[in-house]
Design a protein around this motif. Structure first.
Motif, mmCIF file in Angstrom:
data_model
loop_
_atom_site.group_PDB
_atom_site.id
_atom_site.type_symbol
_atom_site.label_atom_id
_atom_site.label_comp_id
_atom_site.label_asym_id
_atom_site.label_seq_id
_atom_site.Cartn_x
_atom_site.Cartn_y
_atom_site.Cartn_z
ATOM 1 N N THR A 1 -2.800 -0.933 -20.886
ATOM 2 C CA THR A 1 -2.099 0.075 -20.096
ATOM 3 C C THR A 1 -1.458 -0.485 -18.839
ATOM 4 O O THR A 1 -0.649 0.189 -18.209
ATOM 5 C CB THR A 1 -3.064 1.196 -19.673
ATOM 6 O OG1 THR A 1 -4.064 0.632 -18.809
ATOM 7 C CG2 THR A 1 -3.732 1.831 -20.877
ATOM 8 N N GLY A 2 -1.827 -1.698 -18.466
ATOM 9 C CA GLY A 2 -1.354 -2.231 -17.198
ATOM 10 C C GLY A 2 -2.078 -1.629 -16.013
ATOM 11 O O GLY A 2 -1.657 -1.777 -14.874
ATOM 12 N N ALA A 3 -3.210 -0.937 -16.273
ATOM 13 C CA ALA A 3 -3.956 -0.293 -15.201
ATOM 14 C C ALA A 3 -4.646 -1.329 -14.326
ATOM 15 O O ALA A 3 -5.085 -2.370 -14.797
ATOM 16 C CB ALA A 3 -4.987 0.673 -15.791
ATOM 17 N N ASP A 4 -4.754 -1.020 -13.061
ATOM 18 C CA ASP A 4 -5.413 -1.883 -12.092
ATOM 19 C C ASP A 4 -6.642 -1.151 -11.578
ATOM 20 O O ASP A 4 -6.521 -0.100 -10.942
ATOM 21 C CB ASP A 4 -4.456 -2.190 -10.946
ATOM 22 C CG ASP A 4 -5.104 -3.048 -9.860
ATOM 23 O OD1 ASP A 4 -6.296 -3.377 -9.982
ATOM 24 O OD2 ASP A 4 -4.413 -3.371 -8.883
ATOM 25 N N PRO A 5 -7.836 -1.670 -11.803
ATOM 26 C CA PRO A 5 -9.040 -0.952 -11.383
ATOM 27 C C PRO A 5 -9.185 -0.824 -9.876
ATOM 28 O O PRO A 5 -9.999 -0.038 -9.395
ATOM 29 C CB PRO A 5 -10.183 -1.780 -11.984
ATOM 30 C CG PRO A 5 -9.601 -3.140 -12.198
ATOM 31 C CD PRO A 5 -8.149 -2.907 -12.533
ATOM 32 N N THR A 6 -8.407 -1.584 -9.108
ATOM 33 C CA THR A 6 -8.469 -1.467 -7.648
ATOM 34 C C THR A 6 -7.205 -0.824 -7.079
ATOM 35 O O THR A 6 -6.972 -0.901 -5.868
ATOM 36 C CB THR A 6 -8.660 -2.852 -7.007
ATOM 37 O OG1 THR A 6 -7.500 -3.667 -7.267
ATOM 38 C CG2 THR A 6 -9.883 -3.562 -7.581
ATOM 39 N N ALA A 7 -6.406 -0.197 -7.921
ATOM 40 C CA ALA A 7 -5.081 0.265 -7.495
ATOM 41 C C ALA A 7 -5.127 1.217 -6.314
ATOM 42 O O ALA A 7 -4.214 1.229 -5.488
ATOM 43 C CB ALA A 7 -4.352 0.922 -8.664
ATOM 44 N N TYR A 8 -6.175 2.040 -6.207
ATOM 45 C CA TYR A 8 -6.239 3.019 -5.127
ATOM 46 C C TYR A 8 -7.441 2.803 -4.210
ATOM 47 O O TYR A 8 -7.813 3.705 -3.454
ATOM 48 C CB TYR A 8 -6.195 4.439 -5.697
ATOM 49 C CG TYR A 8 -4.830 4.702 -6.292
ATOM 50 C CD1 TYR A 8 -3.757 5.055 -5.490
ATOM 51 C CD2 TYR A 8 -4.596 4.501 -7.648
ATOM 52 C CE1 TYR A 8 -2.489 5.226 -6.021
ATOM 53 C CE2 TYR A 8 -3.333 4.672 -8.190
ATOM 54 C CZ TYR A 8 -2.286 5.038 -7.364
ATOM 55 O OH TYR A 8 -1.030 5.202 -7.888
ATOM 56 N N ALA A 9 -8.026 1.611 -4.279
ATOM 57 C CA ALA A 9 -8.992 1.232 -3.258
ATOM 58 C C ALA A 9 -8.293 1.253 -1.909
ATOM 59 O O ALA A 9 -7.128 0.857 -1.789
ATOM 60 C CB ALA A 9 -9.553 -0.158 -3.537
ATOM 61 N N LYS A 10 -8.973 1.721 -0.878
ATOM 62 C CA LYS A 10 -8.349 1.760 0.441
ATOM 63 C C LYS A 10 -8.024 0.354 0.935
ATOM 64 O O LYS A 10 -7.105 0.166 1.733
ATOM 65 C CB LYS A 10 -9.235 2.513 1.438
ATOM 66 C CG LYS A 10 -9.517 3.944 1.017
ATOM 67 C CD LYS A 10 -8.241 4.696 0.678
ATOM 68 C CE LYS A 10 -8.508 5.906 -0.187
ATOM 69 N NZ LYS A 10 -8.952 5.604 -1.562
ATOM 70 N N ARG A 11 -8.769 -0.635 0.448
ATOM 71 C CA ARG A 11 -8.442 -2.025 0.791
ATOM 72 C C ARG A 11 -7.065 -2.399 0.246
ATOM 73 O O ARG A 11 -6.271 -3.058 0.929
ATOM 74 C CB ARG A 11 -9.525 -2.949 0.235
ATOM 75 C CG ARG A 11 -9.267 -4.432 0.419
ATOM 76 C CD ARG A 11 -10.560 -5.213 0.283
ATOM 77 N NE ARG A 11 -11.402 -5.041 1.464
ATOM 78 C CZ ARG A 11 -12.716 -5.283 1.485
ATOM 79 N NH1 ARG A 11 -13.339 -5.674 0.399
ATOM 80 N NH2 ARG A 11 -13.395 -5.116 2.619
ATOM 81 N N THR A 12 -6.767 -1.974 -0.963
ATOM 82 C CA THR A 12 -5.457 -2.236 -1.562
ATOM 83 C C THR A 12 -4.370 -1.474 -0.828
ATOM 84 O O THR A 12 -3.294 -2.016 -0.534
ATOM 85 C CB THR A 12 -5.472 -1.824 -3.041
ATOM 86 O OG1 THR A 12 -6.496 -2.551 -3.724
ATOM 87 C CG2 THR A 12 -4.130 -2.091 -3.700
ATOM 88 N N MET A 13 -4.633 -0.209 -0.515
ATOM 89 C CA MET A 13 -3.633 0.610 0.167
ATOM 90 C C MET A 13 -3.386 0.109 1.583
ATOM 91 O O MET A 13 -2.263 0.160 2.089
ATOM 92 C CB MET A 13 -4.077 2.071 0.147
ATOM 93 C CG MET A 13 -4.174 2.636 -1.276
ATOM 94 S SD MET A 13 -4.913 4.283 -1.370
ATOM 95 C CE MET A 13 -3.513 5.318 -0.878
ATOM 96 N N ALA A 14 -4.438 -0.407 2.230
ATOM 97 C CA ALA A 14 -4.257 -0.996 3.560
ATOM 98 C C ALA A 14 -3.399 -2.256 3.480
ATOM 99 O O ALA A 14 -2.548 -2.496 4.349
ATOM 100 C CB ALA A 14 -5.619 -1.309 4.172
ATOM 101 N N ALA A 15 -3.608 -3.056 2.430
ATOM 102 C CA ALA A 15 -2.788 -4.257 2.256
ATOM 103 C C ALA A 15 -1.319 -3.885 2.079
ATOM 104 O O ALA A 15 -0.427 -4.621 2.534
ATOM 105 C CB ALA A 15 -3.296 -5.064 1.060
ATOM 106 N N ASP A 16 -1.055 -2.751 1.421
ATOM 107 C CA ASP A 16 0.326 -2.266 1.321
ATOM 108 C C ASP A 16 0.950 -2.113 2.698
ATOM 109 O O ASP A 16 2.125 -2.459 2.913
ATOM 110 C CB ASP A 16 0.364 -0.884 0.648
ATOM 111 C CG ASP A 16 0.147 -0.914 -0.849
ATOM 112 O OD1 ASP A 16 0.175 -1.995 -1.447
ATOM 113 O OD2 ASP A 16 -0.045 0.189 -1.416
ATOM 114 N N ILE A 17 0.187 -1.531 3.618
ATOM 115 C CA ILE A 17 0.734 -1.219 4.941
ATOM 116 C C ILE A 17 1.024 -2.491 5.727
ATOM 117 O O ILE A 17 2.043 -2.585 6.430
ATOM 118 C CB ILE A 17 -0.225 -0.288 5.705
ATOM 119 C CG1 ILE A 17 -0.485 0.994 4.894
ATOM 120 C CG2 ILE A 17 0.333 0.054 7.069
ATOM 121 C CD1 ILE A 17 0.768 1.699 4.400
ATOM 122 N N LEU A 18 0.152 -3.484 5.613
ATOM 123 C CA LEU A 18 0.440 -4.762 6.268
ATOM 124 C C LEU A 18 1.676 -5.412 5.675
ATOM 125 O O LEU A 18 2.515 -5.960 6.402
ATOM 126 C CB LEU A 18 -0.764 -5.693 6.159
ATOM 127 C CG LEU A 18 -1.716 -5.632 7.363
ATOM 128 C CD1 LEU A 18 -2.499 -4.323 7.373
ATOM 129 C CD2 LEU A 18 -2.655 -6.822 7.388
#
Length: 313
Positions: free
Chosen positions: A94-111
């Motif tokens: 599916t191309g799914a990422d098990p950490t896709a919505y971890a806040k650590r991942t979302m915080a990395a987006d912001i940086l």
């Protein structure tokens, strides 16, 4: 056409593999990033951002999974206790990422977003879900976040600790969206406007603060993002919780000046919010206010003033 923040420039900025964020940028001066909450988009900051743009560069993204930003697939079963091999084949297909919505991942987006816009250091404020992303960014990247503000939220670890007994009914949606994949998504998708509109109605201290066109924009955005919104919440019952536990056990704390502004839920649910936040922060100013949950829309002058005061610390 969906409402916009007047005078702001809109663009799509790549922040990760196959993930770009929709972002509104305006003003000039030292940068401040504002992260929205649930069930909203970056538009919740429209008044505060316009005010602060007089002397700051304001960066207002839609979080991944929300608004007009990309919504990567997530393995909704993912949590820190899961066996990664169990779902490996499904993830590959599916191309799914098990950490896709971890806040650590979302915080990395912001940086990554800030860097793409030319900023290596910035102040960060978040409301509700955005405050959890901001909290994680502050813990993970203390050399990048100069000042931090969290509006009307508790850290994930503390939130689950204080919700118990019949008073936990106030957070029924947290328990619903923490359930295994399938049922929560189907239930919410069956009547999305009723579900998301319930919170817009229940949590607003002043319904006039969210005019009809903005409410419609919020509902339209949420209706198109049910799986990713559920994945965001589900992460907070799994991987986010374990990240917080690891930091608490390891003694990691927020080292930048922190302002917390929140309603007095502690009186109703039996906890001391300031004490909970003090356990995470070296430099805390905690404010209890009488606004509704959507305080950046209900009292934008006060919130802008509080953020300006934070930046002087």
């Amino acid at each position: 056409m969906a409402p916009v923040i007047p005078g702001f420039d809109y663009r799509r900025v790549p922040v990760a593999d196959r993930v770009s964020l929709n972002v509104a940028v305006g003003g000039s001066g030292s940068p401040i990033v504002l992260l929205h909450g649930f069930p909203q988009t970056h538009l919740m900051w429209r008044h505060v951002a316009a005010d602060l743009a007089a002397d700051h560069t304001m960066i207002c993204p839609d979080l991944r999974g929300y608004g007009a930003s990309d919504k990567p697939a997530a393995n909704a079963n993912a949590n820190a206790n899961a066996d990664p091999d169990t779902n490996a084949d499904t993830n590959a297909e599916t191309g799914a990422d098990p950490t896709a919505y971890a806040k650590r991942t979302m915080a990395a987006d912001i940086l990554a977003l800030a860097r793409e816009l030319g900023h290596d250091r910035f102040a960060l404020a978040g409301h509700d879900r955005g405050a959890l992303v901001a909290f994680r960014a502050g813990l993970d990247h203390p050399d990048t976040i100069t000042h931090l503000a969290c509006l009307d939220v508790l850290p994930t670890l503390d939130m689950w600790d204080v919700l118990h007994g019949t008073t936990a009914a106030v957070g029924f949606h947290l328990f619903l969206m923490a359930q295994p994949p399938g049922l929560p998504e189907r239930m919410i998708a069956a009547c999305p406007d009723d579900f998301f509109g319930h919170f817009l109605d229940l949590w607003a201290g002043d319904p006039r603060a969210i005019p009809a066109e903005v409410r419609t924009a919020y509902l339209d955005a949420c209706r198109a993002a049910v799986p990713s919104i559920v994945a965001d919440y589900r992460a907070s019952a799994g991987i986010d919780l374990d990240h917080d536990r690891a930091d608490r056990d390891g003694g990691r704390r927020l080292t930048m000046p922190l302002s917390v502004i929140q309603q007095d839920w502690g009186a109703a649910l039996g906890y001391d919010a300031a004490a909970l936040w003090r356990a995470w922060a070296d430099d805390l100013e905690h404010h209890t206010v009488g606004y509704g949950h959507f305080m950046a829309e209900e009292a934008p002058v006060d919130i802008a003033k509080a953020l300006r005061e934070l930046l002087t610390r």
